[in-house]
Design an enzyme around this catalytic site. Structure first.
Site, PDB file in Angstrom:
ATOM      1  N   CYS A 122      39.697  34.106  16.775  1.00 37.88           N
ATOM      2  CA  CYS A 122      40.121  35.042  17.824  1.00 37.88           C
ATOM      3  C   CYS A 122      41.496  35.641  17.549  1.00 37.88           C
ATOM      4  CB  CYS A 122      40.128  34.337  19.183  1.00 37.88           C
ATOM      5  SG  CYS A 122      38.511  33.744  19.701  1.00 37.88           S
TER       6      CYS A 122
ATOM      7  N   TYR B 257      49.135  32.462  47.570  1.00 41.51           N
ATOM      8  CA  TYR B 257      49.698  33.804  47.746  1.00 41.51           C
ATOM      9  C   TYR B 257      51.200  33.767  47.541  1.00 41.51           C
ATOM     10  CZ  TYR B 257      51.912  37.647  50.264  1.00 41.51           C
ATOM     11  OH  TYR B 257      52.715  38.707  50.604  1.00 41.51           O
TER      12      TYR B 257
END
Length: 442
Positions: A45, A419
């Protein structure tokens, strides 16, 4: 008591992971790995980034040198040894090294022979390149960088990554793809629209053109529509399982890879297959599947190595998660594309949500586009595609787990996600997509 011998054919990620875990579970076992090249634990990769010039030491493409692995794991690693034949009845393999033939007996055998590039008709390979194995990385890069005008055949993950690498090196690139849109194996056409436009700004993209042959050693590319004169050609039309050693036996499954069970065992006793050469099942469809990606390969090796060592982890199957990038955008997919889902008999529902990656007042937010696909009947999530400037990996992995665990839109919507304004929004784009499908409102 006779010492047991484990032989592993192939020194890539899957093979070396198998060796590591078999050694942990059975410290006294004789373990031998045969690798055809001079590199083990290699990472294909990274090849486009090496060719691009982001780093110069090709040895970084391998996690270990053979002697390091031998010292740390007590595994006999034989590099530059090609296995040429297997006598399954008598549990013997035959290898060639420096022109000499050797034979070795085994109690357990693991086939980790990987994949090999698909090829196109050609007269000679003098300027045709297959960017596949790190052992040949420097030679390929040195030759490619001497060229100016280069054709890339194939608009999949490798084709896109090589196009970016060459464009950044000021090469003239012609990207030729036989389908109507790029990255067609991981994106639906409505999502690929953004990638087509992005890539077309940087280089010449030729869609709906099938390459028929390559002549003059890579200087002439002939498609069903045109003839191109270039300095060289990179062929990136995909890979196939490297099953040459077992083609005469009953190993091969529906995907043309080696059929395995949940412990990575083949039909033959004490013979396993792992990595790019191994077939598994798709968790969503229940059908045989083949996904030649590094995280899958490593976990297959983990499963086989533990099983040989007497610890029985089950490989659960595949959902098909992949990620790539082009310039500043990451492109990811998990599960089925909508077109794949329809072919497999699902009645689909899908939505595309466009959002930002950060709170609107926090600087530096990037665009992000999410396509979420569910089965209309069961409301189960069966696929997703994401294109975005940041935080794509975490989101696609979250959805991959939801698919693996057969979660519904309701489950995903009510997920208690983290969050923080600097990296997300209180209404995360994934949650917005789940809400859109669950309620019918965007």
């Amino acid at each position: 008591m006779k010492q047991e011998t484990l032989i592993i054919i192939g020194g890539g990620d899957a093979g070396m992971t198998t060796a590591s875990w078999a050694r942990r579970r059975k410290p006294s076992m004789n373990i031998i790995v045969f690798e055809k090249t001079n590199l083990i634990s290699h990472a294909p990769c990274g090849l486009p980034y090496y060719i691009e010039g982001l780093f110069d030491d090709e040895n970084l493409l391998a996690a270990y040198k053979a002697e390091e692995f031998e010292k740390e794991r007590n595994v006999n690693v034989k590099i530059n040894h090609e296995v040429t034949d297997i006598d399954f009845d008598n549990r013997i393999i035959y290898t060639v090294n420096d022109g000499k033939v050797y034979k070795y007996e085994y109690d357990y055998l693991v086939l980790a022979t990987g994949s090999k590039p698909k090829k196109i008709n050609y007269d000679n390979e003098s300027r045709i390149f297959y960017v596949h194995h790190p052992a040949f990385a420097r030679d390929v890069r040195d030759k490619i960088m001497k060229l100016n005008k280069i054709a890339i055949i194939g608009g999949g993950i490798l084709g896109i990554e090589m196009a970016e690498a060459l464009a950044k090196n000021k090469k003239q690139v012609i990207l030729i793809h036989k389908h109507s849109y790029l990255l067609n194996k991981i994106l639906d056409e409505d999502m690929a629209y953004y990638i087509n436009n992005m890539v077309s700004k940087d280089l010449l993209v030729k869609l709906n053109e099938e390459t028929l042959e390559i002549n003059e050693g890579g200087r002439i590319v002939i498609t069903n529509k045109n003839r191109y004169e270039v300095d060289g050609t990179i062929v990136a039309i995909g890979v196939m399982p490297n099953t040459e050693l077992v083609m005469k036996n009953n190993f091969i499954g529906e995907t043309k890879a080696i059929k395995t069970d949940e412990y990575m065992r083949t039909y033959m006793k004490d013979v396993y297959a792992v990595g790019d050469v191994a077939e598994s099942k798709n968790i969503i469809t229940g059908k045989p599947d083949w996904q030649p990606f590094a995280p899958v390969a490593g976990k297959m090796g983990f499963t086989a190595g533990n099983h040989i060592g007497g610890v029985y982890y089950k490989f659960p199957g595949l959902v098909g998660t992949a990620i790539t990038k082009y310039n500043d955008y990451f492109i990811a997919k998990t599960g089925l594309t909508e077109s794949e889902a329809i072919k497999n008999g699902f009645k689909t529902m899908s939505t595309i949500v466009r959002s930002k990656t950060r709170a609107r007042y926090y600087p530096g937010g990037k665009d992000i586009i999410i396509k979420l696909i569910a089965d209309e009947v069961s409301q189960k999530i069966i696929g997703a595609q994401i294109i975005g400037g940041e935080e794509v990996l975490g989101r696609i992995d979250m959805i991959a787990l939801a698919i693996m665990k057969s979660n519904t839109l309701y489950d995903l919507f009510y997920l208690e996600h983290a969050y923080m304004p600097a990296i997300s929004r209180s209404w995360d784009p994934v949650i917005l997509a789940a809400r859109s499908l669950m309620t019918g409102f965007k």
